[in-house]
Design a protein around this motif. Sequence first.
Motif, short mmCIF file in Angstrom:
data_model
loop_
_atom_site.label_atom_id
_atom_site.label_comp_id
_atom_site.label_asym_id
_atom_site.label_seq_id
_atom_site.Cartn_x
_atom_site.Cartn_y
_atom_site.Cartn_z
N LYS A 68 106.59 57.95 57.62
CA LYS A 68 105.48 58.78 58.10
C LYS A 68 105.50 60.15 57.42
O LYS A 68 104.48 60.60 56.88
CB LYS A 68 105.56 58.94 59.62
N LYS A 69 106.64 60.79 57.46
CA LYS A 69 106.74 62.14 56.90
C LYS A 69 106.43 62.15 55.40
O LYS A 69 105.69 63.01 54.92
CB LYS A 69 108.15 62.70 57.14
N LEU B 252 102.61 61.47 54.79
CA LEU B 252 101.82 62.67 55.07
C LEU B 252 102.01 63.72 53.98
O LEU B 252 101.04 64.37 53.55
CB LEU B 252 102.18 63.23 56.45
N ASN C 122 101.79 66.42 60.06
CA ASN C 122 101.71 65.61 61.28
C ASN C 122 100.29 65.04 61.34
O ASN C 122 99.44 65.39 60.53
CB ASN C 122 102.07 66.44 62.52
N PHE C 123 100.04 64.16 62.30
CA PHE C 123 98.74 63.49 62.36
C PHE C 123 97.59 64.46 62.58
O PHE C 123 96.53 64.33 61.97
CB PHE C 123 98.74 62.42 63.44
N ASP C 124 97.77 65.41 63.48
CA ASP C 124 96.69 66.38 63.73
C ASP C 124 96.38 67.19 62.48
O ASP C 124 95.22 67.43 62.16
CB ASP C 124 97.06 67.33 64.88
N SER D 274 102.81 54.10 62.31
CA SER D 274 102.06 55.20 61.70
C SER D 274 100.97 54.71 60.75
O SER D 274 99.96 55.39 60.56
CB SER D 274 103.00 56.13 60.93
#
Length: 118
Positions: A34-35, A38, A54-56, A92
């Motif tokens: 995930k990291k 992103l 992060n997702f936001d 994710s």
Amino acid sequence: MKIYSGDTWTLEELREQVADAGRRSLLVPAADSKKSVLAAFGEALDFPEHFGVNFDALNDSLHEFADAISDDGAKPLTVIWQVPAAFRADRSFGVICEILQDAESYAGKDLAVMAVLI
């Protein structure tokens, strides 16, 4: 968002398809967490230094990115995201796909996303 198999399509073929449609292409390279995914989006799409990984932050930055490409007067853009098999099993992956679909809807014809499963 369209999903393509790397077993069927090469990056070169997809980029040709994008160019033939009168669009620019931008590659987001493969990453397996995930990291790192992103971060790859942040680097490839030149998100601001304050990008929160992060997702936001991805959602907000993609909307800002969509606004910028809508206003730059250039050809529409297709983002090609390479997705390794290991990451597709991560929860994710689905969340990022939803965020990308939302960004496409927000941008209209100016932004499209292709996920290439490698």
